[in-house]
Scaffold this active site. Structure first.
Site, PDB file in Angstrom:
ATOM      1  NE  ARG A 120      -4.095   1.784   0.975  1.00 34.08           N
ATOM      2  CZ  ARG A 120      -5.101   2.105   0.169  1.00 34.08           C
ATOM      3  NH1 ARG A 120      -5.121   1.708  -1.097  1.00 34.08           N
ATOM      4  NH2 ARG A 120      -6.113   2.809   0.621  1.00 34.08           N
ATOM      5  CB  THR A 395      -9.481  -0.722  -7.687  1.00 32.49           C
ATOM      6  OG1 THR A 395      -9.374   0.504  -7.008  1.00 32.49           O
ATOM      7  CG2 THR A 395      -8.652  -1.769  -6.980  1.00 32.49           C
TER       8      THR A 395
HETATM    9  O1  DON Z   1      -8.001   1.091  -1.329  1.00 36.10           O
HETATM   10  C1  DON Z   1      -9.170   1.390  -1.497  1.00 36.10           C
HETATM   11  O2  DON Z   1     -10.071   0.939  -0.836  1.00 36.10           O
HETATM   12  C2  DON Z   1      -9.529   2.325  -2.641  1.00 36.10           C
HETATM   13  N1  DON Z   1      -8.416   3.173  -2.937  1.00 36.10           N
HETATM   14  C3  DON Z   1      -9.948   1.500  -3.801  1.00 36.10           C
HETATM   15  C4  DON Z   1     -10.369   2.347  -4.949  1.00 36.10           C
HETATM   16  C5  DON Z   1     -11.230   1.623  -5.880  1.00 36.10           C
HETATM   17  O3  DON Z   1     -11.587   0.502  -5.682  1.00 36.10           O
HETATM   18  C6  DON Z   1     -11.646   2.370  -7.047  1.00 36.10           C
HETATM   19  N2  DON Z   1     -12.295   1.520  -7.967  1.00 36.10           N
HETATM   20  N3  DON Z   1     -13.007   0.860  -8.350  1.00 36.10           N
END
Ligand code: DON
Length: 586
Positions: A120, A395
């Site tokens: 992360r 994501t």
């Molecule tokens: O880590 C997280 O929970 C977010 N940054 C995830 C972002 C995300 O899933 C965007 N897309 N679909």
């Protein structure tokens, strides 16, 4: 109550929900035909859903899945395949695949041992608690999402190389090679990605370094099918291939990142880059109806919440209550309300905040949380304005399994689709806007409507709380389900629904993944339903006291759960029917 013997008979327990478009039907026909012809073991087949005998990858990009499968054909294991798939996604699926972001991997060995790697992003050392507040103390979303300040120190390259070094058997050069080649020689741009580029014109046109990559030399948009090359990205990948982590965290790439930061007023310095390390963490482990659940621990909230939700739901006979009936959905919504409330208060980076993991994961605690669930809805207290996504966030999650049963669940992100939108000049990759995942101001929702407090406040070097939930469900080596999803706060409920659909409702994997989804996250006190969910059921939930029930328009999907199920020696790999993708195996 589980009906695994039915899982592969092709008989769905509930056929009404299927998002059964012609393509999916054709894919199933293709799979069945190939099975009947008995050539699965020798022929590599591509489809949304494929049944194979040896090894498989399911990802959001066919080229990335193919790179992973190729690694396994060349003698690599599931980790080599995952690393190759991830590097390739950074080239072929730039909205979420990345070098400039971070992610999590859950890796299960054939002997059942599970490892997790946390790569992360971290807050730069000069980050401050109130950096996204204006003089009046108000949260400035633009700063947290679309500026150079929006980026945490990238972790993907460190994580991928650490995973590869520990478990891979192929050389680093060979697992990075497909990504370098696709970036250098180019690939035919798929229609959906061409659409993504042009729909972001208003945003990208103002960022010189980004315009150079996503537009043609004459300034026009790439059309579907045109060759899309990324020479700067190829050069960055080559440095990683040749020098390992120094090719990214030191030398030329680090210089380019620091130069980009000083041009745009960002905080990431060369010392932040040099100090970045991925972390091996104890997986979250839970048990649900005799199955082992392994998932990602904090700084992701995903594993904790999925296990908490399963613990709260286990006392109820969801299978008997039925799939997408108001009583079973009511229980899921009530469990979600409680779990997401805990998320807001208790979860953050465990290196900075004492997360009460033992309590949150205990069955006893789960029982105490469900004591006041009755036949009608409880309330979330506060009804903040809902924030329903206007365009898909991106994501990406992929799943891998090899012939020995080594399995990888991998979720990676730059947060919003195309992250901060800022490409590092000369290095060809996008920077994340992950800093928005911190709670910039207690009680103020981030881009996913999630709120948080002290546990997830910004501190130098801290990792922002995530919802990413790469998960492996297993029963010895007889049953291995690899799943996860993008979708911000909806990642957790998407992953939960795939698991329940397989275990409680006995669905085949394709049905489990394609079934319409719904989502609740405590605050706002609302429930979102994908368009495929019957209005009658929503009306029943309303009669039970659930409020603010939103049926999403057809084009809004929840999640993208590229999953694999190995059961009794047969591997089903399916890329979520909501999107393009690649399920490939042999
Ligand atoms: O880590 C997280 O929970 C977010 N940054 C995830 C972002 C995300 O899933 C965007 N897309 N679909």
């Amino acid at each position: 109550m589980i009906c695994l013997q039915d899982c592969f008979t092709g008989v769905s327990k509930n056929a009404t929900f299927m998002v059964a478009n012609l393509r999916a039907a054709f894919c199933r026909y293709l799979t069945v035909t190939i099975l009947v012809l008995g050539v699965v073991a020798t022929t590599s087949v591509k489809s949304n859903t494929v049944v194979v005998e040896n090894a498989a990858v399911s990802s959001r990009s066919m080229l990335a899945s193919e790179a992973g499968v190729e690694a396994m054909r060349n003698g690599g294991n599931a980790v080599d395949a995952a690393v190759s798939t991830a590097f390739t996604l950074a080239v072929t699926y730039p909205s979420a695949g990345n070098l400039g972001g971070g992610g999590f991997a859950v890796i299960r060995m054939p002997d059942g041992k599970v490892f997790t790697n946390d790569h992360r992003e971290r807050a730069p050392k000069n980050a401050t608690r109130d950096m996204f507040l204006d003089e009046a103390g108000e949260y400035v979303a633009e700063r947290a999402l679309r500026s150079h300040l929006a980026s945490g120190v990238p972790g993907s390259v460190a994580g991928l190389l650490a995973i590869h070094e520990r478990f891979g058997v192929l050389s680093r050069e060979s697992v990075v090679a497909p990504a370098i080649e696709l970036a250098r020689e180019g690939f035919e741009l798929p229609a959906d990605i061409a659409r993504q580029f042009s729909s972001r014109h208003e945003w990208f046109q103002h960022i010189d370094s980004t315009r150079k990559v996503f537009y043609k030399e004459d300034g026009s948009f790439y059309q579907a099918g045109e060759l899309f090359k990324q020479p700067d990205l190829a050069a960055t990948l080559s440095r990683v291939s040749e020098q390992g982590r120094d090719g990214f965290y030191k030398g030329e790439t680090a210089d380019l990142i620091e130069a980009e930061m000083s041009r745009g007023g960002g905080l990431i310095s060369k010392s932040d880059l040099e100090a970045y390390e991925s972390v091996w963490r104890e997986p979250i482990h839970g048990r649900y109806r005799g199955y082992d659940i392994h998932s990602m621990p904090p700084p992701s909230s995903g594993g904790v919440l999925v296990v908490q939700l399963l613990n709260m739901l286990e006392p109820f006979e969801l299978g008997e209550l039925g799939f997408h009936t108001a009583p079973s959905m009511h229980l899921m919504i009530e469990a979600e309300r409680r779990a997401y409330a805990d998320r807001a208060l208790h979860l953050g980076d465990p290196d900075f905040y004492p997360v009460p993991l033992d309590t949150l994961l205990s069955k006893r605690y789960a029982r105490s949380r469900i004591e006041n669930i009755g036949a009608t809805a409880t309330t979330s207290d506060d009804v903040d304005a809902g924030s329903i996504p206007k365009e898909p966030f991106e994501t990406t999650h992929f799943s891998v399994i090899d012939a020995d049963g080594m399995a990888v669940a991998f979720t990676t992100t730059i947060n919003g689709g195309y992250g901060s939108g800022i490409i590092v000049e000369g290095a060809g990759f996008l920077l994340n806007n992950e800093m928005d995942d911190f709670s910039a101001k207690p009680g103020t929702p981030n881009m996913f409507g999630l709120i948080g407090g002290e546990a997830n406040a910004i501190e130098p070097g801290k990792r922002m709380l995530s919802s990413m939930t790469p998960t492996i469900v297993s029963k010895g080596n007889r049953f291995i389900l690899i799943t996860g999803s993008p979708g911000g706060s909806t990642i957790i409920t998407t992953t939960l629904q795939v698991i329940l659909n397989v275990i409680d409702h006995g669905f085949e994997l394709e049905e489990a993944v394609n079934a319409p989804r719904f989502h609740h996250q405590w605050r706002p006190n609302s429930v979102r339903f994908e368009a495929g969910i019957e209005q009658d059921v929503i009306d029943e939930l309303s009669a039970m006291g659930h409020t603010d029930l939103n049926r999403l328009p057809e084009r809004f999907a929840i999640g993208d759960a590229n999953s694999i199920l190995k059961f009794r020696g047969s591997i089903t790999t399916t890329s979520d029917g909501r999107n393009e993708g690649g399920a490939v195996g042999f």
